[in-house]
Write a protein that holds these residues in place. Sequence first.
Motif, PDB file in Angstrom:
ATOM      1  N   ASN A 324       0.815  -1.204   0.000  1.00 21.75           N
ATOM      2  CA  ASN A 324       0.000   0.000   0.000  1.00 21.75           C
ATOM      3  C   ASN A 324       0.855   1.263   0.000  1.00 21.75           C
ATOM      4  O   ASN A 324       0.596   2.194  -0.761  1.00 21.75           O
ATOM      5  N   ALA A 325       1.873   1.304   0.851  1.00 17.20           N
ATOM      6  CA  ALA A 325       2.705   2.507   0.955  1.00 17.20           C
ATOM      7  C   ALA A 325       3.444   2.768  -0.349  1.00 17.20           C
ATOM      8  O   ALA A 325       3.516   3.910  -0.826  1.00 17.20           O
ATOM      9  N   ALA A 326       4.005   1.714  -0.956  1.00 14.80           N
ATOM     10  CA  ALA A 326       4.729   1.882  -2.219  1.00 14.80           C
ATOM     11  C   ALA A 326       3.785   2.340  -3.323  1.00 14.80           C
ATOM     12  O   ALA A 326       4.138   3.201  -4.141  1.00 14.80           O
ATOM     13  N   ASN A 327       2.582   1.790  -3.335  1.00 12.18           N
ATOM     14  CA  ASN A 327       1.610   2.195  -4.346  1.00 12.18           C
ATOM     15  C   ASN A 327       1.183   3.649  -4.167  1.00 12.18           C
ATOM     16  O   ASN A 327       1.095   4.396  -5.146  1.00 12.18           O
ATOM     17  N   GLU A 328       0.923   4.052  -2.941  1.00 12.05           N
ATOM     18  CA  GLU A 328       0.515   5.437  -2.704  1.00 12.05           C
ATOM     19  C   GLU A 328       1.606   6.407  -3.152  1.00 12.05           C
ATOM     20  O   GLU A 328       1.320   7.423  -3.800  1.00 12.05           O
ATOM     21  N   GLU A 329       2.842   6.084  -2.823  1.00 14.51           N
ATOM     22  CA  GLU A 329       3.935   6.998  -3.150  1.00 14.51           C
ATOM     23  C   GLU A 329       4.173   7.042  -4.662  1.00 14.51           C
ATOM     24  O   GLU A 329       4.321   8.115  -5.255  1.00 14.51           O
ATOM     25  N   ILE A 344       4.914   2.712 -12.040  1.00 10.62           N
ATOM     26  CA  ILE A 344       4.230   2.517 -10.754  1.00 10.62           C
ATOM     27  C   ILE A 344       4.469   1.102 -10.258  1.00 10.62           C
ATOM     28  O   ILE A 344       4.894   0.876  -9.116  1.00 10.62           O
ATOM     29  N   GLU A 345       4.212   0.122 -11.114  1.00  4.91           N
ATOM     30  CA  GLU A 345       4.346  -1.264 -10.677  1.00  4.91           C
ATOM     31  C   GLU A 345       5.809  -1.639 -10.459  1.00  4.91           C
ATOM     32  O   GLU A 345       6.118  -2.487  -9.598  1.00  4.91           O
ATOM     33  N   GLU A 346       6.737  -1.016 -11.191  1.00  3.71           N
ATOM     34  CA  GLU A 346       8.154  -1.305 -10.985  1.00  3.71           C
ATOM     35  C   GLU A 346       8.607  -0.903  -9.585  1.00  3.71           C
ATOM     36  O   GLU A 346       9.337  -1.650  -8.912  1.00  3.71           O
ATOM     37  N   HIS A 347       8.174   0.265  -9.126  1.00  8.78           N
ATOM     38  CA  HIS A 347       8.556   0.725  -7.790  1.00  8.78           C
ATOM     39  C   HIS A 347       7.907  -0.148  -6.706  1.00  8.78           C
ATOM     40  O   HIS A 347       8.529  -0.434  -5.681  1.00  8.78           O
ATOM     41  N   ILE A 348       6.682  -0.559  -6.930  1.00 10.99           N
ATOM     42  CA  ILE A 348       6.013  -1.444  -5.968  1.00 10.99           C
ATOM     43  C   ILE A 348       6.761  -2.767  -5.874  1.00 10.99           C
ATOM     44  O   ILE A 348       7.028  -3.285  -4.776  1.00 10.99           O
ATOM     45  N   GLU A 349       7.121  -3.319  -7.016  1.00 12.97           N
ATOM     46  CA  GLU A 349       7.803  -4.613  -7.035  1.00 12.97           C
ATOM     47  C   GLU A 349       9.136  -4.545  -6.291  1.00 12.97           C
ATOM     48  O   GLU A 349       9.472  -5.442  -5.499  1.00 12.97           O
ATOM     49  N   LYS A 371       6.335   4.293   6.787  1.00 13.64           N
ATOM     50  CA  LYS A 371       7.216   5.458   6.627  1.00 13.64           C
ATOM     51  C   LYS A 371       8.477   5.090   5.851  1.00 13.64           C
ATOM     52  O   LYS A 371       8.903   5.815   4.923  1.00 13.64           O
ATOM     53  N   GLU A 372       9.076   3.960   6.195  1.00 18.64           N
ATOM     54  CA  GLU A 372      10.324   3.552   5.567  1.00 18.64           C
ATOM     55  C   GLU A 372      10.115   3.208   4.096  1.00 18.64           C
ATOM     56  O   GLU A 372      10.954   3.532   3.230  1.00 18.64           O
ATOM     57  N   ARG A 378      10.559   7.090  -2.715  1.00 17.91           N
ATOM     58  CA  ARG A 378      10.970   8.463  -3.063  1.00 17.91           C
ATOM     59  C   ARG A 378      12.428   8.503  -3.476  1.00 17.91           C
ATOM     60  O   ARG A 378      12.801   9.203  -4.424  1.00 17.91           O
ATOM     61  N   SER A 379      13.275   7.772  -2.766  1.00 18.92           N
ATOM     62  CA  SER A 379      14.707   7.781  -3.080  1.00 18.92           C
ATOM     63  C   SER A 379      14.979   7.197  -4.461  1.00 18.92           C
ATOM     64  O   SER A 379      15.869   7.679  -5.181  1.00 18.92           O
TER      65      SER A 379
END
Length: 382
Positions: A324-329, A344-349, A371-372, A378-379
């Motif tokens: 959820n956090a990765a998807n929101e960001e 989007i999906e690359e960052h979630i994965e 948070k982490e 973001r990084s």
Amino acid sequence: MKNIALIGSTGSIGVQTLEVIREHPDRFRLVAMAAGRNIDLLIEQVKEFQPQIVSVANEEDVSTIQQLFGDRVQVYFGAEGLCEVAVHKDATFLMNAVVGSLGLIPTLEAIKEGKDIGIANKETLVTAGHIVTSMAKEYNVQLLPVDSEHSAIFQSLQGNRKEDIERLILTASGGSFRDRTREELVGVTVSEALNHPNWNMGAKITIDSATMMNKGLEVIEAHWLFDIPFDKIDVVIHKESIIHSLVEYCDKSVIAQLGTPNMKLPIAYAMSYPERLEFNQEKALNLWEIGTLHFEKPDVERFRCLQFAYEAGRIGGTMPTVLNAANEEATKHFLEGNIEFLSIEEHIEKALERHEVISHPSLDHILEVDKETRAFVRSRIE
């Protein structure tokens, strides 16, 4: 008369919740409300519904509200303000209509105060479903689903035994790009992604619909709401959004709830349950006018976020929190034009791959992982 507290008043679900209250003033009274940054709309809502307390996202907006309404309204801000609205002493029902994990803490605080919850904020259950559902049982609080799919399942379960359930079938519109191949998704724009064919929803949920993450989150939400294992929760693409979801029973009977694509209906059902409200102006569903309904199984290679959600849900622990956090960001950065749609999906994965699961997380663990994970995504983007 039921007294309502509403968080997320200026979003799509919040606005439609207020429409239900407006149309049934003999049944509902708004006593507390919270909004984000759409202060102009919030001011109009406060003028009309005259709540006792109001919360805004930013401290600098507090003085604007105070200057307009003086002592008639108490004004709060930030996360503390959301909780003040959620636990208002006169409210008996909280409509959680905020988007994202921001809705978790206010929901838990309202449960402690014995208030029934209208759950339009699926991220609350995705992020901390084991905590929310166990606390609701402890305080004898009803969690009433507002998502159209979960409301449909809830309605289809009435009068039946849980032990007779064979499976839950969630329907999905397929979103803005349901007729495109993966190759055709390269370079799509934000405006294209926000052009949903069936529903009028907020930006974040509309993007989640386009990636099918919305349906993945709903699978996890259904697991917690109805205490059903993931292997008994299926998804089917249904382009017309007329059948909102189905329940199959052990005798192979299938019960479904049908209706036009209108979020006011599940909102009103949650607020008035076990009664139903009359909406004279709503058009009746005449199936002979619809003619044909279409269904197809989703391709998880095409809609990878749906597969991510199933995998995260089955693993459990803190993995859905990361999802959820990765998807929101990532979705936030797509909406801001910083990344491509398929990124989007690359960052979630990547966030899921690197995470070391905590099997039975406390609330503090969940908040820290959330948070982490956001910082990690973001990084990568920056």
